[in-house]
Design a protein around this motif. Sequence first.
Motif, PDB file in Angstrom:
ATOM      1  N   UNK A   1       5.425  -8.032  -7.449  1.00  0.00           N
ATOM      2  CA  UNK A   1       5.502  -8.519  -5.856  1.00  0.00           C
ATOM      3  C   UNK A   1       6.055  -8.325  -4.777  1.00  0.00           C
ATOM      4  N   UNK A   2       5.672  -8.753  -3.570  1.00  0.00           N
ATOM      5  CA  UNK A   2       6.781  -9.077  -2.025  1.00  0.00           C
ATOM      6  C   UNK A   2       6.567  -9.924  -1.229  1.00  0.00           C
ATOM      7  N   UNK A   3       7.408  -9.914  -0.171  1.00  0.00           N
ATOM      8  CA  UNK A   3       7.586 -11.291   0.125  1.00  0.00           C
ATOM      9  C   UNK A   3       5.772 -11.625   0.685  1.00  0.00           C
TER      10      UNK A   3
END
Length: 91
Positions: free
Chosen positions: A11-13
Amino acid sequence: MAVKIRLSREGRTHLPFYRIVAADSRYTRDGRYIEQVGTYDPSKGIANASINEEVAIKWLNNGAQYSDTVKAIFKEKGIFQKAKDSIKKGE
């Protein structure tokens, strides 16, 4: 080789997504792993975690250790009880 069932972050931030993996304890958290056991999205909760039960039971019966979060997910899904039942049946 000590095998651990743990989370690998994707996933991302601020939008995490985790793979539940069986990995050698010497590997890094997001590094290589032996086998993917399932997925977990914390925004949807533990109830919506996706687990391949056959693979999870195989690793538990082979003596793999698990992290605290994986323990909570497996308890919610009833994996531990199924692993105990498979040992009693001799599978």
